[in-house]
Every structure is written in C-alpha cells, then in structure tokens.
Design an enzyme around this catalytic site. Structure first.
Site, short mmCIF file in Angstrom:
data_model
loop_
_atom_site.label_atom_id
_atom_site.label_comp_id
_atom_site.label_asym_id
_atom_site.label_seq_id
_atom_site.Cartn_x
_atom_site.Cartn_y
_atom_site.Cartn_z
N GLU A 33 0.87 -1.17 0.00
CA GLU A 33 0.00 0.00 0.00
C GLU A 33 0.91 1.22 0.00
O GLU A 33 1.81 1.32 0.84
CB GLU A 33 -0.88 0.00 1.26
CG GLU A 33 -1.84 1.16 1.22
CD GLU A 33 -2.69 1.31 2.48
OE1 GLU A 33 -2.65 0.44 3.36
OE2 GLU A 33 -3.39 2.33 2.54
N ARG A 260 5.38 -12.97 9.71
CA ARG A 260 5.98 -11.66 9.54
C ARG A 260 7.41 -11.70 10.05
O ARG A 260 7.74 -12.49 10.92
CB ARG A 260 5.27 -10.62 10.42
CG ARG A 260 3.90 -10.26 10.02
CD ARG A 260 3.35 -9.26 11.02
NE ARG A 260 3.85 -7.93 10.78
CZ ARG A 260 3.33 -7.10 9.89
NH1 ARG A 260 2.30 -7.45 9.16
NH2 ARG A 260 3.84 -5.90 9.72
N LYS A 270 4.59 0.71 9.12
CA LYS A 270 4.69 2.01 8.43
C LYS A 270 4.08 3.13 9.26
O LYS A 270 4.59 4.24 9.30
CB LYS A 270 3.98 1.93 7.08
CG LYS A 270 4.86 1.40 5.98
CD LYS A 270 4.11 1.40 4.67
CE LYS A 270 3.35 0.12 4.48
NZ LYS A 270 2.38 0.06 3.44
P1 ATP Z 1 2.65 -1.88 7.68
O1 ATP Z 1 1.93 -2.28 8.90
O2 ATP Z 1 4.08 -1.56 7.93
O3 ATP Z 1 1.95 -0.83 6.88
P2 ATP Z 1 1.51 -3.65 5.86
O4 ATP Z 1 1.44 -5.11 5.86
O5 ATP Z 1 0.24 -2.93 6.14
O6 ATP Z 1 2.66 -3.20 6.81
P3 ATP Z 1 1.66 -3.36 3.05
O7 ATP Z 1 2.16 -2.25 2.22
O8 ATP Z 1 0.23 -3.67 3.00
O9 ATP Z 1 2.11 -3.06 4.54
O10 ATP Z 1 2.53 -4.67 2.82
C1 ATP Z 1 2.87 -5.17 1.57
C2 ATP Z 1 3.29 -6.61 1.74
O11 ATP Z 1 4.38 -6.70 2.65
C3 ATP Z 1 2.18 -7.44 2.31
O12 ATP Z 1 2.08 -8.63 1.55
C4 ATP Z 1 2.61 -7.72 3.71
O13 ATP Z 1 2.14 -8.96 4.13
C5 ATP Z 1 4.12 -7.68 3.61
N1 ATP Z 1 4.73 -7.29 4.89
C6 ATP Z 1 4.53 -6.15 5.59
N2 ATP Z 1 5.20 -6.18 6.75
C7 ATP Z 1 5.85 -7.37 6.80
C8 ATP Z 1 6.71 -8.00 7.75
N3 ATP Z 1 7.04 -7.43 8.89
N4 ATP Z 1 7.20 -9.22 7.44
C9 ATP Z 1 6.89 -9.82 6.29
N5 ATP Z 1 6.08 -9.29 5.36
C10 ATP Z 1 5.56 -8.07 5.60
MG MG Z 2 -1.38 -3.03 4.86
#
Ligand code: ATP
Ligand code: MG
Length: 551
Positions: A33, A260, A270
């Site tokens: 995102e 994760r 983020k």
């Molecule tokens: P954040 O909470 O930091 O915004 P998010 O999962 O909401 O993380 P996205 O941009 O939606 O952020 O994530 C893109 C991809 O990265 C998703 O497939 C998510 O599962 C993966 N991802 C995000 N954080 C992690 C993590 N700590 N370990 C492994 N994969 C991750």
């Molecule tokens: Mg997300």
C-alpha cells in the site's frame, strides 16, 4: 553457504505442479500500500515473491493496493519502486488496485442485484455494536432486507457524490453469526470525498481493502497469493467474494500465509515509522537509524547483505523474533568482502616521534584489502606528528594491555616500531600528547621489520596530512528488545542517544570519498560516506562495527 532445501511455500507450489498445475500459469505479486516507505519487514515479502519469480521463471507483478486515498501518495509509489529496483528485482507488470476500480464497482453492483450486498445507512458506531464479538454472534442490520432497487439507487447516488462521508456504506450480505468476524457483513464501499493520487476526483466511493485485494489477485491471475499470517482468516472472505462474482474464469488465486519478520529493537509498521518521522524523533524516512530500506541504504546496508539476511532467516509459518545481530552479521560478511580499508582516528590524541626529523615525511604502503592483494596498496604519509586513538595509550596499563604505555613498544601499522617515552596531560588530567622514539630499522615491508617482535599494533594518521571530518555513530533506535512490550507505547522505549556525531581525523586518501562510498575504517567498523557529505565537510555514517558489541 549451504544450499537450503525448498521452503514451505516452494513445497506447496511444487506439490501443485506435481498435481498438474501448469508451470506457465505461475504468477506472483508484491502488493504494497503506497502509504509510507518500505521497511525491513517488507524486504522479506519482496524477496519471497521475487525469488519465486526467479526460481520458477514466472512473472511477478508490483501491485499497489491503493484503496485509501487519505493516506496514500505518489511520493510513496515512487519510493517503493526505487527501493525494489535498488534491491535488484524487476517486476513484470506495474499495476494498481485503482486500475480495477471500474471492474470492482461493476461487480459490487452485481452483488446487489444478486441480493448478496445491501446499503446500510446506520452510523459506524451502530454497526460496530451489532457486529458482536468472537463469542457473541452479531445482530442483523435493520437495512439488511432493503430492496435491491433501493440499494442500487443509493449506491448510484453515493457514486455520483450525492451523499456525505458516513451516511451510507455498501455491505456484503454474508453471515452475522459466523465465528469469523470478517464474515459478518463486511463493508465493501464507503463514501470518501477525497482525491486519489491517481484517479484524482473521479471517485466518490472507494472500495475497502478486503474487497479489493482478493479480486485484484484474481483479475491479475495471480496463482499464489502470499501474505502474512494475520490474513489467514481473510481467506474465507476472499473465497466467498470469488464465489459471489462467479462464474470466474481461469486461475483461482491460492492464498498462503507466512510469518511476519519481527526484528529485535526494531519497529516494522509504516504507521509507527511515520509517527517517528512526524514527531522528528528521527531525521526523516531515510535516517540511517530507520529500518526503512531508504534508511538502510543510507546506513550502508547493501542489497546483497539484505538478501543474504533474508536467505538466512528463511520463510516459515512460525511467528518469531529475529535477532538484530543476524542482520548485522550478514552485512559484515558482505562488507568485509566489498570494502577497501582506510584509517580513521575517532578520538585523537597526538603522538610525537621525538627522534624523527621535523621536516621529514615518508611513504608507507597499506593494502586496500588484506585478503585481496589485487586491489593494490595506497600510500600513507608518515611524519613526526601523528594522531592516534586515545584508547591506544594507558598511563598505567591494565593486565594484558599491549598497546602504548611508558616503556612499551608497539608497531605503528604499516610503519615503524615505536617505544613510548613519556606523555603530557591538560589541566583536567586528560592525555593530550604521547612521546615516542622510533626504531629506524623496523619499517613494515623492509627486511628488518620482524627483527623486533611487538604485541601491539596501532593505527595512526599524520597530523599534517590527515583530513578533518565527522562521523555519525549509531546505537539502537529502541532500548527494548521488543519496543513497547512492557510500556504504554513503543515511543517510551526510544533511545534518545542513538546518534552521536563526532569530529574525527581521516587518512588523506579519504579526500576523494564520494557520497555512498564505503570503507572499513580499520578497527572501527564499516562506514559509508553520507549523501550530504561534501569535500569541505566530509561526513561518514557507521554501518556496523567489526564485531557484535551489543550486550
Ligand atoms: P505496515 O503495517 O508496515 O503498513 P503492511 O502489511 O500494512 O505493513 P503493506 O504495504 O500492505 O504493509 O505490505 C505489503 C506486503 O508486505 C504485504 O504482503 C505484507 O504482508 C508484507 N509485509 C509487511 N510487513 C511485513 C513484515 N514485517 N514481514 C513480512 N512481510 C511483511
Ligand atoms: Mg497493509
């Protein structure tokens, strides 16, 4: 490194192929995102998907899940693309969930027609109360049996911008008694009077993430849709959506979840990272202390080192914390190989060679890399006055201290053996100058070099030739292994002394250093020339120390 066997995702894919899934239909995606910069957690997901692409020779899409215009921006889209390229990966297709807004809207309209969705006109608070709890089933909305025609009419009005935010939402009609809370008539669309960074003011209603994500995977014909464990309960919902828009054609995406990456002393969210930036607790997203990829880059972490780290931690379903030292060890391994050596004195005191002529200078030769003679040697000027490290002298040596103290002999690395004669202090009692005499026949690289054996070997920079510069030394950004675990907020665990900028003396060859150049400063660790470094004001950031010094 020993080659590992297939990870559990690869085993699933291999199983699918063995059961007849055509390899040419494999397709993956990384779906960020664009609401912030990528961090070290994303690294795991990026490597997983793009490595699968490489292994099976299959396309990997970069799809931006841009369903929340309030938080998203082109700045983040550009940064994400830049970071993935920097890691060395290339995507097949760049796509956006917003490319599918028309299609999603059409399907949503179909769901209303099939009596599988309805407009709810309650407040979000009312709906939240009716939702129930995992142990208490939800209540039906009073609008659940609204006539299709009426829902279609309101949905169109929402689309046309005739309603305010919060007045109506479109909900899927699933099961308010489901043990899976996500199945209790989830919201599909909400009114938002916000411009989108791509579609601008075209849309007044925006699809929810859950409605968008699974359908986007289907539209793109992603064969294996990989996400983190918290999305496991979403599978049922995504399956319901696909069944609801049926008949579907082609590939039905298979969702599989992995754990994760949680890294000790680090935040991987983020939203929280954005808070650190906004509160100015760090110097922006690319602050070298940040676990963002832009921060890692400025810190001197290399794509190679990051990829080595992800290889080491592997992919599994077990939720665990990875120790930060695993990341640093991977970095050291790569940097040790990649970096030429230089000399820096971080806490200088003067060393005067009393028996060395005042106007004499001579060349000493230091290998650029101790294990790779092909990288050649560099010249260092030796003179009567040198800078050495404060820690390389002790007035009264402790046990097993082999460096300078009155009467002791050490080697000036790449130069002569010197014998310590005396020292001077300032009024506060700090050592300012150490006086030595050199033993003329002992120069490194000459036949007499080994005639005198010494246990200590110290580095130095000529006072006349050395360059004044500064370095940033870093400590962990958080004091707690699991930031926020035992506190009200992760912010309570922030280490306010995580950055120290100090003046230093660098060997003369560093005058040529350009931003992003990386060196090992002997005995001090790996450093990178900062992006804001100039010839007049040279600045290096310490990437990592030579050994793990964390307790
Ligand atoms: P954040 O909470 O930091 O915004 P998010 O999962 O909401 O993380 P996205 O941009 O939606 O952020 O994530 C893109 C991809 O990265 C998703 O497939 C998510 O599962 C993966 N991802 C995000 N954080 C992690 C993590 N700590 N370990 C492994 N994969 C991750
Ligand atoms: Mg997300």
């Amino acid at each position: 490194m020993k080659k590992k066997g297939p990870n559990f995702i690869e085993q699933i894919i291999d199983g699918d192929i063995a059961r007849g899934f055509e390899k040419k239909n494999l397709r993956f995606r990384f779906p960020p995102e664009p609401n912030g910069y990528l961090h070290i957690g994303h690294l795991k997901a990026i490597c997983l998907n793009f490595n699968l692409g490489e292994k099976y020779n299959s396309p990997v899409n970069l799809r931006f899940d841009d369903t929340n215009p309030e938080k998203e921006a082109k700045e983040y889209v550009d940064a994400i693309k830049h970071d993935i390229n920097w890691l060395g990966f290339t995507w097949d297709k760049e796509s956006y969930a917003s490319d599918y807004f028309d299609q999603l809207h059409g399907w949503a309209t179909d769901l209303i027609k099939k009596d599988l969705a309805y407009i709810d006109s309650q407040t979000s608070e009312e709906m939240a109360i009716q939702k129930g709890t995992p142990t208490k089933q939800g209540e039906l909305s009073p609008f659940r049996n609204r006539k299709k025609e009426e829902s279609l009419k309101i949905f169109k009005e929402m689309f046309d911008g005739e309603h305010n935010q919060g007045e109506h939402v479109l909900r899927a009609k699933i099961d308010m008694a489901s043990p899976n809370m996500l199945m209790r008539d989830p919201v599909l669309y909400r009114v938002m009077n916000v411009d989108h960074h791509r579609t601008k003011g075209d849309w007044k209603v925006y699809p929810m993430y859950d409605w968008t994500h699974g359908e986007s995977d289907y539209i793109e014909q992603i064969s294996h849709s990989l996400c983190t464990l918290e999305f496991e309960p979403h599978r049922e919902l995504y399956d319901w959506f696909l069944d609801a828009i049926s008949p579907i054609k082609g590939i039905r995406p298979k969702q599989r979840e992995f754990s994760r990456l949680n890294l000790s002393y680090t935040i991987t969210s983020k939203r929280k990272l954005a808070e650190l930036v906004e509160a100015k607790l760090v110097d922006g997203w690319d602050d070298p202390r940040m676990p963002t990829l832009v921060g890692a880059k400025r810190r001197g972490y290399t794509p190679e080192g990051l990829r080595l780290f992800t290889d080491r931690i592997g992919v599994s379903k077990a939720d665990s914390w990875i120790d930060y030292s695993t990341l640093e060890e991977s970095m050291r391994e790569v940097l040790n190989h990649n970096c030429d050596r230089r000399v820096a004195v971080l806490d200088p005191i003067k060393l005067i060679i009393s028996n060395y002529p005042k106007d004499r200078e001579e060349d000493c030769y230091a290998p650029n890399h101790p294990q790779d003679s092909e990288r050649g040697k560099r010249k260092l000027k030796l003179a009567r006055e040198l800078w050495i490290e404060r820690g390389d002298f002790m007035e009264e040596p402790i046990k097993k201290y082999f460096r300078l103290f009155p009467g002791n002999q050490v080697r000036l690395r790449y130069g002569y053996v010197v014998k310590c004669l005396s020292f001077e202090k300032d009024v506060e009692g700090n050592i300012t100058t150490v006086f030595c005499e050199y033993l003329p026949d002992t120069k490194s690289g000459t036949p007499g070099a080994d005639s005198i054996k010494v246990k200590g070997n110290i580095h130095w920079v000529s006072v006349k030739h050395g360059i004044k510069a500064s370095v940033n030394l870093y400590d962990r950004l958080f004091k707690a292994e699991h930031p926020g675990k035992d506190k009200e907020s992760y912010l309570d665990d922030i280490n306010h002394e995580s950055k120290k900028n100090i003046p230093v003396i660098l060997e003369e060859n560093c005058i040529e250093a350009l931003p992003m150049d990386q060196f090992q400063f002997e005995r001090h660790g790996y450093f990178i020339c900062d992006t804001n470094s100039t010839k007049k004001s040279i600045l290096f950031n310490r990437t990592v120390t030579l050994r793990d010094t964390w307790k």
